[in-house]
Design an enzyme around this catalytic site. Structure first.
Site, PDB file in Angstrom:
ATOM      1  CD  GLU A   1      -2.524  40.126  48.680  1.00  0.00           C
ATOM      2  OE1 GLU A   1      -2.897  40.131  47.490  1.00  0.00           O
ATOM      3  OE2 GLU A   1      -3.158  40.686  49.593  1.00  0.00           O
TER       4      GLU A   1
ATOM      5  CD  GLU B   1      -6.866  36.211  48.239  1.00  0.00           C
ATOM      6  OE1 GLU B   1      -7.195  37.116  47.432  1.00  0.00           O
ATOM      7  OE2 GLU B   1      -6.225  36.433  49.287  1.00  0.00           O
TER       8      GLU B   1
END
Length: 975
Positions: free
Chosen positions: A410, A487
């Protein structure tokens, strides 16, 4: 300017100064001094509060405190931990940080033997958060950043034989903090080991390739010593030139058979032990292939965590994690979001886990300012990012378990990421590259990686029909590479649900390489209240200015490493050997989903139960099934005879595959996979109402049951005080109800339910009427300030066995715009009825989309043991598809029998749903003297919407017509 006065390194883009070249982490027999232990410590409030001359050898530190190393100072009484998921806890003004910058000043002395070679002295720090400078005997060695990465300094000019003093200044915030915005607690200190060692061999790189066609391994070892020799006795190498290359027939390394060859490098008298694993990683036809066979990740994301020491993890705890993973069928770990302690990677090598090793890099907080100034795209940060990539790769390059390098997490997009990828490829082309944050391009990485993609999108990706990217070349590249969910299935609180739906897609499409559950462990910080009760703190419990609450408690295991129901569910969904019982064909089918191992390592067992009681069991002979193959096995005659014989109840066949012998990670008898099926059709028993009503003193009697004549509410069953049952639609919201960050809903389910008043229903009795068979009670149920609700008919009868039967008919009125949390009835019983025995799914909790790990059987637990202790209390403990339940005293002799018609869901608690809803931590829950029982026809699904997609429609409970039946009978002297 004094030696300790230059603080420019704190607010800089630099990764550090005067550090040695990064290299592999390895043990050897060189002299070394372990500097872990008690250090003198002072916490300064900021850069204006530093201690002048603290680095000098003769500085008087006798009045300073003592702090262990490794440790975080916030967990040892200095300052407070703080949790944020995305937001930086300081203004975004890189590389500046606030003046309020807590700084730890550390000192300790140590003795150096006369034979220690001073000219080779190296001071090594394995992990310091977030920025530090170091002195030895008053001489400044340098400074460094990169909290989860090693830093070494040349100490040869500073150390001496005899007494030495090392001084370290550690800053909580620095320019490096902008690169470390991972979803975790912000904590500071020297949290991994410190050593002084006499460096001999500087570095080595093992290259151990495997050709699956020929079975040949190719070995060569790069070293920095021209005089080094290599010995691998098993392969016939003795004092050989490490450069090779050498070819031999070998057994390859994989997660299932982690074959390691013991070897040794010798350089200038120094001995370095090696563990060599041969394997080849590639992308072939859009699949991740290892040793010639595609792999499917059954993975977890693992932060380092211990509830008392934070990210300070000892080897025993790391081993516990690895063993738990292996025992629950996990085969892969993503080291979110930084390189772990190197001992963890060694344990993965030994026990067998695929690893995605992730760089210590995340800049998520820049997303809050539209990624303006994001380091991924700013040239001034390139040196630091390349430095972090290099230190990860160099430290960990000799671990065969690592098959992908990840650039970070991220961190948006930018040319610096592509530069990191280019550097890693130039240094190590034997592994694949991963990065999720630039998934619209994927131009410089080898796998298409996403977070929390919903089922429909994953289905499209599997078919390669996902939406196109803007760049034709990028689009073609992305469609040609494998897909993973780095994820998915957010394991926060009660959940995750819907795992089977994802796994079915992973197994359906070859392009899909599986995924990694977020995440492994709840990051709760152990606390003890004034009554001595332990609970786990989360964001906001330490007075943080900004925090993200219990979003840090989102793991498959609780902080004390107890497996959650979610982990048990995951184990069943991902079992590598699957068993399907086929009653019609009188067979069971064994399917082997392993990467390369056949099923010869398993022993097979069977058992048949009649209404939950075992009536026969034994062993089965099943020939080994090759990886990727299936085998149909006929029933034994003993099983067939049971089906053909008389059976007054349900017959269930369970077949289990267990370890035939001890493995390194589990003992013989450990269960790998199982299947269960009902193998008969039991007769249905009609309910024949009998008995007449008696009305007197404002009560109605129907057999042993007593009702309030005005409201029609049940008050007693025989000698048991009963309050209820009445319609109940409310559950204490789970985290997936409270949060919904990725779905189209503008408001969470919890807030929608609150607006609908489902937690504060009012009951209006419309009529209580005697019928020829019993009582009919009509009610209307709704909340204040809304014009919709439920019309409910309670139809009570009694049969010849004195069982009281309730038929509930529910019809919504008005306009319903929200789904229902649950649909059933609730009642309470006296507190002494604190044990439950049941026949249904168990032994653990289960909901409509989390019922994979439970099996039909007969179980017994205390009410206390029926509760699941989530870090933040919420709906839990449901037992699904219950045929009957006995809620009794501890002896089982007295209590209430509850019967499904044919099945119901049962939840039994020592506190009310309202108390469960109100509690913020588990220590706030206290038994209230009543036993609270929910008997449900249906439940809203669990899902993982706290960070994943909105709950699919098939698992959503909509308001509509419903009809269900429940029986009640007093138990008095019989269990």
């Amino acid at each position: 300017m004094s030696a300790d006065a230059d603080l420019s390194y704190v607010e800089s883009h630099s990764p550090g100064h005067d550090r040695l070249r990064s290299r592999a982490y390895f043990a050897s027999d060189v002299p070394a001094v372990d500097l872990d232990g008690s250090w003198r410590f002072r916490l300064a409030a900021g850069l204006g509060d530093l201690t002048a001359g603290f680095h000098e050898p003769d500085f008087a530190d006798g009045r300073w405190d003592e702090l262990p190393v490794p440790a975080f100072w916030q967990l040892n009484g200095y300052g407070k931990p703080a949790y944020t998921n995305v937001n930086y806890p300081f203004p975004i003004d890189p590389p500046r940080v606030p003046d309020d910058n807590p700084t730890g000043e550390y000192r300790r002395d140590f003795e150096l033997a006369e034979d220690f070679p001073l000219e080779r002295a190296v001071l090594r720090f394995d992990g310091v958060d977030s920025c530090f400078a170091v002195w030895v005997n008053g001489i400044r060695l340098g400074d460094g950043k990169g909290s989860r990465l090693p830093t070494e300094f040349d100490a040869s000019r500073a150390v001496r034989h005899g007494r030495n003093v090392v001084a370290v200044r550690v800053h909580q915030w620095s320019g490096g903090s902008y690169l470390e915005d991972q979803d975790m607690w912000w904590m500071s200190g020297i949290f991994r080991s410190v050593r002084l060692l006499a460096r001999g061999l500087e570095d080595y790189f093992v290259h151990a390739d495997f050709d699956h066609v020929t079975g040949t391994g190719t070995l060569r070892v790069e070293t920095t010593s021209p005089s080094a020799t290599l010995s691998v006795p098993e392969l016939g190498l003795v004092d050989a030139d490490p450069a090779g290359p050498y070819e031999f027939p070998v057994e390859p390394w994989s997660d299932e058979t982690p074959r390691l060859y013991e070897g040794e490098l010798v350089a200038d008298g120094e001995r370095v032990p090696l563990r060599i694993g041969f394997r080849r990683v590639a992308v072939v036809d859009g699949q991740i292939v290892v040793n010639g066979r595609p792999i499917l990740f059954r993975g977890v994301n693992r932060h380092e965590w211990h509830p008392r020491t934070g990210r300070v993890i000892d080897r025993a705890t790391m081993l516990e994690d690895v063993l738990l993973m292996k025992r629950h069928n996990v085969n892969a770990v993503r080291t979110s979001h930084y390189p772990p302690h190197p001992d963890f990677l060694e344990l993965c090598d030994v026990h067998g886990l695929w690893v995605i090793d992730e760089c210590d890099y995340e800049t998520h907080g820049f997303g809050e300012v539209e990624w303006e100034g994001n380091p991924s795209a700013e040239p001034v940060w390139r040196e630091s990012l390349l430095d972090r990539a290099a230190r990860m790769v160099e430290r960990d390059k000799n671990h065969p378990s690592i098959i992908l390098w990840s650039l970070g997490n991220e961190a948006g997009r930018g040319e610096n990421l592509a530069a990191m990828a280019e550097w890693i490829r130039g240094r190590d082309d034997s592994r694949l590259l991963h990065y999720e944050g630039d998934w619209t391009s994927c131009a410089y990485i080898d796998v298409y990686s996403r977070m929390y993609a919903g089922y429909e999108e994953v289905d499209e990706i599997g078919q390669r029909v996902e939406p196109s990217t803007d760049d034709t070349a990028d689009d073609a590249h992305r469609r040609a590479i494998p897909f993973i969910q780095c994820e998915y299935a957010h394991a926060m609180g009660n959940g995750p649900g819907g795992l089977r739906d994802y796994q079915d897609l992973f197994e359906k499409y070859p392009r899909l390489a599986g995924g990694f559950i977020w995440e492994w462990i709840d990051h709760g910080i152990e606390q003890t209240d004034e009554n001595g009760v332990t609970y786990y703190a989360y964001g906001g419990d330490f007075g943080e200015e900004l925090h993200d609450g219990n979003f840090v408690a989102d793991g498959l295991i609780f902080p004390d490493r107890t497996p959650s129901p979610g982990l048990l569910d995951f184990k069943k969904v991902i079992e590598p050997v699957r068993v399907a019982v086929d009653a019609a064909e009188r067979t069971f089918v064994v399917s082997n989903l392993h990467h390369s191992r056949d099923t010869g390592y398993l022993r097979w067992e069977w058992a048949v139960e009649l209404s939950g009681v075992e009536v026969a069991s034994g062993a089965l002979e099943v020939e080994p099934v090759a990886a990727g193959a299936s085998l149909s096995v006929g029933w034994l005659k003993e099983i067939a005879d049971l089906v053909d014989g008389p059976a007054d109840g349900e017959l269930w066949l369970t077949v289990r595959g267990v370890l035939a012998a001890d493995e390194l990670w589990a003992a013989a008898g450990h269960e790998i996979g199982w299947g269960q099926g009902r193998i008969n059709t039991p007769p249905t028993v009609a309910i024949e109402p009998t008995g007449a009503l008696v009305v007197r003193d404002n009560v109605i009697e129907l057999g042993a049951a007593v009702f309030d004549a005005r409201t029609g509410v049940l008050r007693r069953v025989g000698g048991i005080d009963v309050e209820g049952p009445r319609l109940d639609l409310w559950r204490a919201p789970i985290d997936n109800d409270v949060r919904n960050e990725h779905g189209p809903q503008q408001a969470s389910l919890e807030s929608q339910w609150h607006r609908a008043g489902l937690h504060r229903l009012h009951h209006k009795t419309l009529s209580v009427e005697a019928t020829s068979t019993g009582i009919e009670v009509r009610t209307r149920v709704g909340a204040a300030a809304v014009d919709f609700g439920m019309d409910v008919l309670y139809r009570w009868t009694k049969d010849a066995s004195d069982t009281l039967w309730l038929e509930v008919v529910v019809d919504p009125y008005g306009t319903w715009t929200v789904p229902l949390p649950r649909l059933g009835v609730a009642l309470t019983l006296p507190g002494e009825y604190d044990h439950v025995e049941w026949f249904g799914l168990g032994p653990g909790e289960a909901y409509r989309d989390t019922a994979n790990a439970v099996r039909v059987g007969r179980y017994r637990k205390s009410v206390a043991d029926l509760q699941t202790p989530y870090v933040r209390p919420q709906e839990n403990g449901n037992r699904r598809d219950v045929r009957w339940a006995h809620i009794t005293e501890a002896t089982g002799d007295r209590g209430l029998a509850v019967l499904g018609g044919p099945v119901i869901d049962v939840t039994v608690k020592p506190w009310s749903t309202q108390a469960l809803d109100a509690a913020a931590h588990r220590n706030e829950l206290h038994p209230d003297g009543r036993i609270h029982v929910n008997l449900d026809h249906a439940h809203q699904g669990i899902g993982s919407a706290a960070c994943g997609p909105v709950l699919p429609e098939k698992d959503t409970l909509r308001a509509g017509h419903a009809q269900f039946r429940i029986g009640f009978k007093e138990i008095d002297g019989e269990s």
